[in-house]
Design a protein around this motif. Structure first.
Motif, PDB file in Angstrom:
ATOM      1  N   GLU A   1       0.814  -1.387  -0.026  1.00 41.97           N
ATOM      2  CA  GLU A   1       0.003  -0.021   0.016  1.00 41.97           C
ATOM      3  C   GLU A   1       0.849   1.228   0.000  1.00 41.97           C
ATOM      4  O   GLU A   1       0.586   2.191  -0.890  1.00 41.97           O
ATOM      5  N   ILE A   2       1.900   1.307   0.688  1.00 44.64           N
ATOM      6  CA  ILE A   2       2.880   2.501   0.901  1.00 44.64           C
ATOM      7  C   ILE A   2       3.376   2.686  -0.392  1.00 44.64           C
ATOM      8  O   ILE A   2       3.757   3.894  -0.653  1.00 44.64           O
ATOM      9  N   LEU A   3       3.849   1.465  -1.186  1.00 45.17           N
ATOM     10  CA  LEU A   3       4.404   1.741  -2.411  1.00 45.17           C
ATOM     11  C   LEU A   3       3.642   2.264  -3.459  1.00 45.17           C
ATOM     12  O   LEU A   3       4.181   3.304  -4.378  1.00 45.17           O
ATOM     13  N   ILE A   4       2.356   1.785  -3.411  1.00 44.62           N
ATOM     14  CA  ILE A   4       1.385   1.957  -4.588  1.00 44.62           C
ATOM     15  C   ILE A   4       0.539   3.518  -4.490  1.00 44.62           C
ATOM     16  O   ILE A   4       0.903   4.014  -5.521  1.00 44.62           O
ATOM     17  N   PHE A   5       0.051   3.937  -3.285  1.00 43.11           N
ATOM     18  CA  PHE A   5      -0.703   4.871  -3.378  1.00 43.11           C
ATOM     19  C   PHE A   5      -0.303   6.221  -3.629  1.00 43.11           C
ATOM     20  O   PHE A   5      -0.586   7.161  -4.472  1.00 43.11           O
ATOM     21  N   PRO A   6       0.866   6.424  -3.101  1.00 42.68           N
ATOM     22  CA  PRO A   6       1.738   7.880  -3.386  1.00 42.68           C
ATOM     23  C   PRO A   6       2.399   7.911  -4.571  1.00 42.68           C
ATOM     24  O   PRO A   6       2.093   8.979  -5.372  1.00 42.68           O
ATOM     25  N   THR A   7       2.501   6.589  -5.142  1.00 43.36           N
ATOM     26  CA  THR A   7       3.323   6.606  -6.585  1.00 43.36           C
ATOM     27  C   THR A   7       2.004   6.702  -7.442  1.00 43.36           C
ATOM     28  O   THR A   7       2.206   7.395  -8.590  1.00 43.36           O
ATOM     29  N   ASN A   8       0.874   6.316  -7.305  1.00 47.37           N
ATOM     30  CA  ASN A   8      -0.215   6.503  -8.104  1.00 47.37           C
ATOM     31  C   ASN A   8      -0.542   7.990  -8.474  1.00 47.37           C
ATOM     32  O   ASN A   8      -0.749   8.383  -9.451  1.00 47.37           O
ATOM     33  N   SER A   9      -0.545   8.754  -7.390  1.00 44.41           N
ATOM     34  CA  SER A   9      -0.606  10.327  -7.291  1.00 44.41           C
ATOM     35  C   SER A   9       0.609  10.990  -8.284  1.00 44.41           C
ATOM     36  O   SER A   9       0.274  11.738  -9.170  1.00 44.41           O
ATOM     37  N   LEU A  10       1.730  10.439  -8.265  1.00 38.67           N
ATOM     38  CA  LEU A  10       2.993  10.943  -8.802  1.00 38.67           C
ATOM     39  C   LEU A  10       2.799  10.722 -10.357  1.00 38.67           C
ATOM     40  O   LEU A  10       2.958  11.518 -11.100  1.00 38.67           O
ATOM     41  N   PHE A  11       2.138   9.422 -10.593  1.00 34.02           N
ATOM     42  CA  PHE A  11       1.975   9.182 -12.209  1.00 34.02           C
ATOM     43  C   PHE A  11       0.898   9.816 -12.727  1.00 34.02           C
ATOM     44  O   PHE A  11       1.073  10.220 -13.797  1.00 34.02           O
ATOM     45  N   ILE A  12      -0.102  10.002 -11.941  1.00 34.83           N
ATOM     46  CA  ILE A  12      -1.081  11.002 -12.439  1.00 34.83           C
ATOM     47  C   ILE A  12      -0.716  12.306 -12.809  1.00 34.83           C
ATOM     48  O   ILE A  12      -0.836  13.033 -13.750  1.00 34.83           O
ATOM     49  N   ASP A  13       0.281  12.921 -11.726  1.00 36.92           N
ATOM     50  CA  ASP A  13       0.809  14.148 -11.925  1.00 36.92           C
ATOM     51  C   ASP A  13       1.714  14.333 -13.128  1.00 36.92           C
ATOM     52  O   ASP A  13       1.784  15.206 -13.983  1.00 36.92           O
ATOM     53  N   ARG A  14       2.411  13.241 -13.244  1.00 31.50           N
ATOM     54  CA  ARG A  14       3.165  13.186 -14.615  1.00 31.50           C
ATOM     55  C   ARG A  14       2.336  13.266 -16.050  1.00 31.50           C
ATOM     56  O   ARG A  14       2.707  13.797 -16.993  1.00 31.50           O
ATOM     57  N   LEU A  15       1.252  12.575 -15.963  1.00 29.94           N
ATOM     58  CA  LEU A  15       0.377  12.253 -17.261  1.00 29.94           C
ATOM     59  C   LEU A  15      -0.395  13.589 -17.370  1.00 29.94           C
ATOM     60  O   LEU A  15      -0.543  14.138 -18.603  1.00 29.94           O
ATOM     61  N   ALA A  16      -0.577  14.702 -16.340  1.00 28.95           N
ATOM     62  CA  ALA A  16      -1.560  15.565 -16.485  1.00 28.95           C
ATOM     63  C   ALA A  16      -0.908  17.065 -17.328  1.00 28.95           C
ATOM     64  O   ALA A  16       0.050  17.426 -16.588  1.00 28.95           O
ATOM     65  N   PRO A  17      -1.392  17.633 -17.971  1.00 30.41           N
ATOM     66  CA  PRO A  17      -0.993  18.994 -18.472  1.00 30.41           C
ATOM     67  C   PRO A  17      -1.227  19.763 -17.164  1.00 30.41           C
ATOM     68  O   PRO A  17      -2.076  19.764 -16.483  1.00 30.41           O
ATOM     69  N   ASN A  18      -0.616  21.135 -17.142  1.00 30.35           N
ATOM     70  CA  ASN A  18      -0.789  21.656 -16.089  1.00 30.35           C
ATOM     71  C   ASN A  18      -2.079  22.381 -15.867  1.00 30.35           C
ATOM     72  O   ASN A  18      -2.655  22.415 -14.509  1.00 30.35           O
ATOM     73  N   HIS A  19      -2.837  22.929 -16.930  1.00 31.21           N
ATOM     74  CA  HIS A  19      -4.239  23.396 -16.847  1.00 31.21           C
ATOM     75  C   HIS A  19      -5.217  22.451 -16.834  1.00 31.21           C
ATOM     76  O   HIS A  19      -6.231  22.927 -16.276  1.00 31.21           O
ATOM     77  N   LEU A  20      -4.775  21.127 -16.904  1.00 34.14           N
ATOM     78  CA  LEU A  20      -5.813  20.031 -16.568  1.00 34.14           C
ATOM     79  C   LEU A  20      -5.415  19.132 -15.327  1.00 34.14           C
ATOM     80  O   LEU A  20      -5.809  18.007 -15.195  1.00 34.14           O
ATOM     81  N   ARG A  21      -4.644  19.531 -14.375  1.00 33.83           N
ATOM     82  CA  ARG A  21      -4.201  18.795 -13.384  1.00 33.83           C
ATOM     83  C   ARG A  21      -5.298  18.363 -12.476  1.00 33.83           C
ATOM     84  O   ARG A  21      -5.517  17.391 -12.117  1.00 33.83           O
ATOM     85  N   GLY A  22      -6.254  19.412 -12.091  1.00 38.93           N
ATOM     86  CA  GLY A  22      -7.328  18.708 -11.276  1.00 38.93           C
ATOM     87  C   GLY A  22      -8.252  17.863 -12.011  1.00 38.93           C
ATOM     88  O   GLY A  22      -8.781  17.064 -11.443  1.00 38.93           O
ATOM     89  N   THR A  23      -8.544  18.079 -13.378  1.00 41.17           N
ATOM     90  CA  THR A  23      -9.143  17.002 -14.186  1.00 41.17           C
ATOM     91  C   THR A  23      -8.704  15.640 -14.127  1.00 41.17           C
ATOM     92  O   THR A  23      -9.416  14.861 -14.089  1.00 41.17           O
ATOM     93  N   TYR A  24      -7.082  15.602 -14.362  1.00 35.78           N
ATOM     94  CA  TYR A  24      -6.558  14.370 -14.413  1.00 35.78           C
ATOM     95  C   TYR A  24      -6.878  13.602 -12.980  1.00 35.78           C
ATOM     96  O   TYR A  24      -7.034  12.312 -12.809  1.00 35.78           O
ATOM     97  N   PHE A  25      -6.614  14.424 -11.940  1.00 31.43           N
ATOM     98  CA  PHE A  25      -6.739  13.843 -10.507  1.00 31.43           C
ATOM     99  C   PHE A  25      -8.353  13.461 -10.228  1.00 31.43           C
ATOM    100  O   PHE A  25      -8.538  12.443  -9.674  1.00 31.43           O
ATOM    101  N   GLY A  26      -9.234  14.260 -11.054  1.00 35.31           N
ATOM    102  CA  GLY A  26     -10.482  13.861 -10.822  1.00 35.31           C
ATOM    103  C   GLY A  26     -10.620  12.662 -11.448  1.00 35.31           C
ATOM    104  O   GLY A  26     -11.278  11.434 -10.997  1.00 35.31           O
TER     105      GLY A  26
END
Length: 393
Positions: free
Chosen positions: A293-318
């Motif tokens: 769990e410790i390895l997966i969940f924060p890394t999930n957030s990091l991967f989403i952040d890498r994928l997201a364009p800056n102006h769509l960051r909230g949309t990607y996290f959503g």
């Protein structure tokens, strides 16, 4: 303090069978799956502060509603609203953290966020063991009050640092993209789709902790309710102790490596639950699962952040909330498997489902890396053309 015991509370105070109780608990993640994208996009368009504060005040009302509800319909409606509030607040808060943090430090910030959640979770289950099971409605009233106080503190804090936060957001981040256009961008992102498929399968497994596992322990293990409270405390305690150690380790490793190792540990934890009915197996399983769990969940957030364009960051996290399908399917699937196959085979099948997530994580990273290489090649080509133009001039 209260939500992990909702399944037991429903079993004691209503006439729901295990499958229906699991379905009711799963309605929250279902609502989150549908509404997370909406909440994230609204935060991109109208600001993080508005969405976060409104969601938190409504969330406080939801928990107070749990304390006064009597009918099955109201429990279902309230848990739907619980999922809506979570789906609006969590992606928006993660996007805000990414907005104001340099990219190289974001994995650490996501780790701190996860650590903060689990500090509360160390104490919560111990209180919930008394208020959630013995006193019943008291746990929900306390939770609603805490959320209400937090909503006011959050409002005051965001108002105080409003100008400072605004100064850290670039003009590109402020670009507004409508719901339809944002949906088109997200829908066409193959890397995101693969990643979400893997996360859904992993969450089917993790959802058993709050639903199938407590019911199974209550029915098949002596003092199962006490054991469940202890397992939750172990889970949260290990996160508090190991989070930053493993986060520093994760910072030096590829994202995919952390996801794959975490998934294997998830499945191994389920395998321990499947082995036997002795307390020791459940404790060992929870320890192994927690490291994953410790390895997966924060890394999930990091991967989403890498994928997201800056102006769509909230949309990607959503959009990341679509992994809540796993939380929706997990309780009902787990309840059905335990009912049909028993605990040994039921948890074993869930472990196999979790293992399948590895393929989709791998495919998601492969598509992302391919896309990144193409972007760098295009950027290099444009740079070369500009240089040639200057030399020609």
């Amino acid at each position: 303090m209260s939500l992990p015991f909702l399944t037991i509370y429903l079993a004691q105070h209503t006439k729901m069978d295990p499958v229906l109780a699991g379905l009711t608990v799963g309605l929250g993640p279902l609502a989150g799956t549908i509404c997370g994208f909406v909440g994230g996009n609204l935060s991109d368009q109208f600001g993080r502060r508005t969405v976060m504060v409104a969601a938190m005040f409504l969330w406080a009302g939801v928990y107070i509603g749990f304390a006064v509800a009597e009918q099955m319909f109201f429990f279902m409606l309230l848990n739907l609203l619980n999922g809506v509030c979570r789906s609006f607040f969590e992606p928006t808060s993660q996007a805000l953290m990414a907005d104001i943090t340099p990219p190289e430090r974001r994995i650490r910030v996501f780790g701190f966020r996860y650590l903060a959640i689990n500090v509360g979770a160390v104490i919560g289950p111990l209180i919930g063991a008394v208020t959630g099971i013995l006193a019943g409605k008291t746990a929900f009233l306390i939770t609603g009050t805490v959320y209400f106080v937090y909503a006011w503190l959050l409002l005051l804090m965001l108002n105080r640092y409003r100008h400072d936060l605004a100064s850290r957001v670039t003009q590109a981040d402020r670009e507004r993209v409508g719901m339809r256009a944002a949906f088109q961008v997200v829908r066409n992102d193959a890397a995101l789709r693969f990643f979400l498929a893997g996360a859904i399968l992993a969450n089917i497994g993790y959802a058993q902790i709050d639903t199938t596992l407590p019911l199974y322990l209550k029915q098949n293990v002596m003092n199962g309710e006490l054991l469940f409270s202890m397992l939750l405390a172990i889970n949260a305690g290990l996160v508090v102790i190991l989070q930053m150690i493993l986060t520093r380790w994760t910072e030096k490793r590829p994202i995919l490596q952390s996801l794959l190792i975490g998934t294997i540990l998830f499945a191994a934890g389920m395998g321990c639950f499947a082995v036997g009915q002795h307390w020791g197996w459940f404790v060992i399983g929870m320890v192994i699962l927690t490291v994953g769990e410790i390895l997966i969940f924060p890394t999930n957030s990091l991967f989403i952040d890498r994928l997201a364009p800056n102006h769509l960051r909230g949309t990607y996290f959503g959009a990341n909330g679509f992994q809540g399908l796993g939380w929706f399917m997990g309780p009902s699937l787990g309840g059905w498997l335990i009912h049909q196959l028993g605990g040994h085979w039921g948890f074993a099948v869930i472990g196999l489902v979790v293992i399948c997530a590895m393929y989709f994580y791998w495919m998601g990273m492969r598509v992302y890396q391919s896309r990144s290489c193409e972007f760098l090649q295009e950027k290099s080509a444009v740079s070369s053309l500009v240089t040639e133009e200057k030399l020609h001039i």
